[in-house]
Design a protein around this motif. Sequence first.
Motif, PDB file in Angstrom:
ATOM      1  N   ARG A   1       0.811  -1.221   0.000  1.00  0.00           N
ATOM      2  CA  ARG A   1       0.000   0.000   0.000  1.00  0.00           C
ATOM      3  C   ARG A   1       0.842   1.268   0.000  1.00  0.00           C
ATOM      4  N   GLU A   2       2.164   1.127   0.126  1.00  0.00           N
ATOM      5  CA  GLU A   2       3.041   2.295   0.158  1.00  0.00           C
ATOM      6  C   GLU A   2       3.498   2.662  -1.253  1.00  0.00           C
ATOM      7  N   PRO A   3       3.771   3.950  -1.480  1.00  0.00           N
ATOM      8  CA  PRO A   3       4.314   4.352  -2.784  1.00  0.00           C
ATOM      9  C   PRO A   3       5.672   3.712  -3.040  1.00  0.00           C
ATOM     10  N   VAL A   4       5.959   3.475  -4.331  1.00  0.00           N
ATOM     11  CA  VAL A   4       7.237   2.887  -4.728  1.00  0.00           C
ATOM     12  C   VAL A   4       7.974   3.878  -5.622  1.00  0.00           C
ATOM     13  N   ARG A   5       9.232   4.091  -5.325  1.00  0.00           N
ATOM     14  CA  ARG A   5      10.067   4.956  -6.141  1.00  0.00           C
ATOM     15  C   ARG A   5      11.075   4.114  -6.907  1.00  0.00           C
ATOM     16  N   PHE A   6      11.226   4.380  -8.198  1.00  0.00           N
ATOM     17  CA  PHE A   6      12.216   3.698  -9.024  1.00  0.00           C
ATOM     18  C   PHE A   6      13.421   4.617  -9.195  1.00  0.00           C
ATOM     19  N   THR A   7      14.619   4.026  -9.082  1.00  0.00           N
ATOM     20  CA  THR A   7      15.833   4.809  -9.275  1.00  0.00           C
ATOM     21  C   THR A   7      16.934   3.906  -9.809  1.00  0.00           C
ATOM     22  N   THR A   8      17.889   4.519 -10.470  1.00  0.00           N
ATOM     23  CA  THR A   8      19.059   3.791 -10.977  1.00  0.00           C
ATOM     24  C   THR A   8      20.278   4.231 -10.199  1.00  0.00           C
ATOM     25  N   LEU A   9      21.013   3.264  -9.703  1.00  0.00           N
ATOM     26  CA  LEU A   9      22.193   3.537  -8.896  1.00  0.00           C
ATOM     27  C   LEU A   9      23.385   3.726  -9.826  1.00  0.00           C
ATOM     28  N   GLU A  10      23.965   4.912  -9.794  1.00  0.00           N
ATOM     29  CA  GLU A  10      25.106   5.190 -10.663  1.00  0.00           C
ATOM     30  C   GLU A  10      26.388   4.671 -10.024  1.00  0.00           C
ATOM     31  N   ASN A  11      27.277   4.190 -10.876  1.00  0.00           N
ATOM     32  CA  ASN A  11      28.563   3.701 -10.390  1.00  0.00           C
ATOM     33  C   ASN A  11      29.474   4.867 -10.019  1.00  0.00           C
TER      34      ASN A  11
END
Length: 756
Positions: free
Chosen positions: A746-756
């Motif tokens: 039920r919680e919002p989900v955030r998408f992110t890309t981890l940079e090297n």
Amino acid sequence: MTARPEAPAADAADLLHPVVLHHIVNTLQWPGLRPLQEEAVAPLLAGADALLLAPTAGGKTEAATFPILSRMAAENWPGTSVLYLCPLKALLNNLTPRLGTYTGWLGRQAAVWHGDVAESRRNRIRRERPDVLLTTPESLEAMLVSLRTDHRGFFAGVRTVIVDEVHAFAGDDRGWHLLAVLERLRRIVAAEQASAHGDRGVPRNTTPVPRDAPDGPPAAAGAEPRWELQVIGLSATVGNPTELLRWLQGSGAGRRPAHVIAPDLPTASSATAAGPVTVPPGEVELDYVGSVTNAAKVLATLHRGEKRLVFCDSKKTVEELGQALRALGVATFLSHASLSAEERRRSEDAFAQARDCVIVATSTLELGIDVGDLDRVIQINAPGTVASFLQRLGRTGRRAGTTRNCLFLTLTESALVHAAGLLSLWGQGWVEPVVAPPEPRHIVAQQVLAYCLQENRIGDRTWADEWNGLAPFDRSAEPIVRHLVRAGYLDSDGGMLFIGPEAERLFGHRHFSELTAVFTAAPEFTVLHGRDEIGRTDPVLLTDPVEGPRLLLLAGRSWRVTHIDWKRRRCFVEPAEGGGRARWLTSADGGLSFELTRAMRDVLLGTDPPVPLTRRATQRLATVRENHLDVVHPGGTMIVRTEDLTDVRWWTWAGERANRTLVASLGDLADPLQAPTASYLRLRSDLTPPEWRAATADLESRLCLPHVTDEALAGLKFNTALPPRLAEATLATRLADLPAATTVLREPVRFTTLEN
């Protein structure tokens, strides 16, 4: 159920038997009763069930026994009338002299019965029947099924059962076993009373009748008054005391008066009960040391001249730290479950007598075993629960003028965050609720088999009466009983059930002793130096390829293996200079809870625990927070992929059981072979946000139970006595956390890309 009885009168002590009161004043030389002891007098004298809550060394034993001994004397209870149940044999041994003194005041006797008690002593107990019997639930059941013990005669007069450290039972299957055995005890008491009162047409298995029941059968002339079994639980702080007492009452819940007595604790015992509770931190400090070697150096230089009790989260760490401390010249003693009873006793006795020394232990010393006055408690890493921390903290501050204290020495970054999260919950006054494991079907199977041993044969239609309608030992267990018959664990003839060949084969060794032990012990080899048993070790250490001599680390010392008796599972050793290894299998549990894992996330987001942090801990925590900036967010969860798209992790911070539930429910979106952590789980590497939203739109309504491996199932004792699907469902239910998984979805989900 009354949450707390009315405030006691100022003369509560005067309600006690005069002889008991005389000895409290003159022998113990107490200036008065503690608040817990005062509040317990009236309800316990009235025969009410109760849960007594107080920190370690809070006087719970006396709060229960003084009123009960007063009743025993005033009402002239004959025979064995009080059972005192403990989770550990060592705790029984520790309590027996004290209870022997108290019963002796009244010319009564106390005796202890457990697996280490010699048969000659048991025979004497059978003959003389002490007034108070100290034992474990497993030994109590062994007496019920034994051919050598007249269980009906022995237990017919039991009036009161005191369960010490009841929270240690209630949280696992030993609690279900305890409840079931107590229900069988109730039947024996009720049946013997029915016989004594000349009741006609009343079967042996009959519901107990309260002694004040207005419509009960009239007592025969000269017969003793009727009574119901009184149950009293003793516990440290728990998050759900009212529910715990109702659980302990078993079939008596809702029918009998019951009181939670906790004057020394806040009225709200969990943060969810009535808001946060202010808890003074006392002398609690958090440090980061990075290794066992560094922990030993800190302990060798800190608090010299004082008695220090060090808790570790594994037997392996106990051994490694013990060896490191001895190498630094510190007088060090060890205690853990794989050391021999004699080795532990020597360590605990020597520690109790010494001053400038350290004892290193697992949770074996968490409960109320007396090791003398302690100056300091040190925690290596962190315990798994706030309740466990409270038990350990309560080992200190017992002497006048001293305060409770605990120093945390964390060895890893994850342990540092774990400890900080736990201390944050503690500072809020939050304590875990004690909840019995769900669906104990395997314990139902064990109980039916044990009851057959007790009675030789039982009716195939009346067996469920034995547990007085207490679920799950009621009619709902009929599919399990039918399976026991089909599989040969039970034989059926003429409407009667009795032990079958399969039960004889699997559990019949040593007079069915395996049937009264609820847990499956890991296979270990006994380690012997000459004729002296040192302890037990994992067989892997005896089979791994090594170069040179095979060296073990046990009891804080190194040993060279000289001979292995594979058939008898024995390993013979001689002292070595160093270099030994320690290893033990660890049983799988539910891992860190949702609440504790979320508290750890809060720490990473900037929350500090309400205790001092050393400069090392402060600096390391700042580094850890910086390294986790991309995986924590206060507004929801994070799905983080690496820049090369090879790894995608969903950082739920929901606890291990919730993450197991989510892995099972996500299907091919998650890696099915992973072992989820408490903080994250792995997803398919090519997952896109639209695919995620489509797949999880209704996932909350179709959550699945986690997959159960054969290895995990083998750890569930008596699982073979269940239909395979029921055994798997039992364990899967215990590995799941559906409410926490639902919260996460039920919680919002955030998408992110981890940079090297």
